[in-house]
Scaffold this active site. Structure first.
Site, PDB file in Angstrom:
ATOM      1  N   SER A  75       0.818  -1.212   0.000  1.00 31.01           N
ATOM      2  CA  SER A  75       0.000   0.000   0.000  1.00 31.01           C
ATOM      3  C   SER A  75       0.847   1.256   0.000  1.00 31.01           C
ATOM      4  O   SER A  75       0.334   2.351  -0.056  1.00 31.01           O
ATOM      5  CB  SER A  75      -0.915  -0.003   1.227  1.00 31.01           C
ATOM      6  N   HIS A 121      -2.607  -2.951  -6.134  1.00 34.12           N
ATOM      7  CA  HIS A 121      -2.985  -2.631  -4.754  1.00 34.12           C
ATOM      8  C   HIS A 121      -4.504  -2.680  -4.570  1.00 34.12           C
ATOM      9  O   HIS A 121      -5.239  -1.825  -5.045  1.00 34.12           O
ATOM     10  CB  HIS A 121      -2.437  -1.241  -4.369  1.00 34.12           C
ATOM     11  N   GLU A 178      -5.638  -0.076  -7.309  1.00 30.08           N
ATOM     12  CA  GLU A 178      -4.625   0.847  -7.827  1.00 30.08           C
ATOM     13  C   GLU A 178      -3.573   0.028  -8.571  1.00 30.08           C
ATOM     14  O   GLU A 178      -3.019  -0.914  -8.011  1.00 30.08           O
ATOM     15  CB  GLU A 178      -3.941   1.609  -6.680  1.00 30.08           C
ATOM     16  N   ASN A 200      -3.930   6.092  -0.264  1.00 20.42           N
ATOM     17  CA  ASN A 200      -3.348   6.220   1.075  1.00 20.42           C
ATOM     18  C   ASN A 200      -2.623   7.546   1.292  1.00 20.42           C
ATOM     19  O   ASN A 200      -2.520   8.022   2.417  1.00 20.42           O
ATOM     20  CB  ASN A 200      -2.415   5.043   1.368  1.00 20.42           C
TER      21      ASN A 200
END
Length: 293
Positions: free
Chosen positions: A121, A142, A154, A192
């Site tokens: 991540s 991800h 992602e 994130n």
């Protein structure tokens, strides 16, 4: 050469890894699920079974689809059981040294054309790729947590990732019914990089006494229409994971706005990591979660 992806290997049978195995199996892929012990793999399989049963109850899949999906997942205690995989997705703990060690053991066992992906991540795809024998066939895929429910993936190319690897990965993500957002290889990518500083800021707001756990979560749920308050979300993600992503952002971008809140550090040092340890910003040991501050 675009490799046709038929067999998937998943390394790590925790919440993320078992979720990835789950969605791959439902989409019709054969999956080898690997971890450091059979106990962990069995716990992952039990998790998958429970989540599939929930989908049957909700009418999202049939009972037949559930049993077929379970039959497609086989345990792989040894990494050499992944030698036939066309795509291996590493979903181990968010620690670069651990991931590099896995890749060094795994790469000699894989077919030369196999694609290696990581579900990291936050860690640099380029740097992880460089520690393998196939940087051009390495990519970041991800997934979001919980994988069976969250629609986004992602897709992150490293500097060496070839177009064929990218295209094959894009096809794979489409086949498992997820939507792609392509991110550049910068610390924590997109989701994130935006989400974790918000959570960290919520922890600073608590740390500085601006609001209590309950008032901060209520404020963001009702004032910003978030489905879950940021502190509740932090507990769900795992405070250790939150801290490690903030550290990657802080070190990778060298900007003080990403400094992890000292209160987050203290909770992690106490072993209060959120839901998985029964205590974080809330205490989950009773019938209803109770704020710990």
């Amino acid at each position: 050469m675009v490799v046709e992806i038929k067999k998937i290997g998943v390394i790590g049978s925790g919440q993320m890894g078992s979720g990835i195995a789950h969605v791959c199996a439902v989409a019709g892929y054969d999956v080898a699920l690997s971890d450091i012990s059979m106990d962990r793999i069995e716990s992952g399989l039990a998790n998958i079974n429970g989540n599939l049963a929930r989908q049957v109850q909700k009418g999202q899949i049939s009972e037949e689809a559930r049993s077929q999906a379970l039959a497609r997942i086989s345990p792989a205690v040894d990494l050499d059981m992944l030698s036939e995989a066309d795509l291996v997705i590493e979903s181990a703990v968010e620690n670069e040294q651990v991931k590099r060690k896995i890749f060094s053991q795994l790469c000699p066992l894989l077919k030369p054309e196999a694609i290696l992906a990581t579900n990291t991540s936050s860690i640099s795809i380029t740097r992880l790729a460089a520690s393998t024998d196939r940087p051009e066939r390495f990519i970041g895929i991800h997934f979001m947590n919980p994988v069976p429910i969250m629609e986004l993936v992602e897709l992150v190319r490293g500097i060496a990732t070839e177009d064929e690897t990218f295209e094959a990965s894009k096809d794979f993500v489409a086949k498992i019914g997820k939507t792609i957002a392509v991110a550049e290889d910068f610390p924590a990518f997109m989701v994130n990089r935006i989400l974790l500083p918000m959570i960290n800021e919520a922890i600073y707001t608590l740390y500085e006494g601006v609001g209590s756990v309950e008032s901060i979560d209520t404020a963001m749920k009702l004032g910003a229409n978030h489905p879950m308050g940021p502190l509740q979300l932090a507990d769900f993600i795992g405070l250790d994971t939150c801290l490690s992503i903030m550290q990657v952002l802080y070190e990778g971008l060298a900007d003080s706005k990403y400094r992890p809140c000292p209160l987050l550090v203290k909770y992690v040092e106490a072993g209060w990591l959120g839901r998985k340890t029964q205590r974080g910003f809330y205490d989950y040991r009773g019938d209803t979660p109770v704020p710990t501050r």
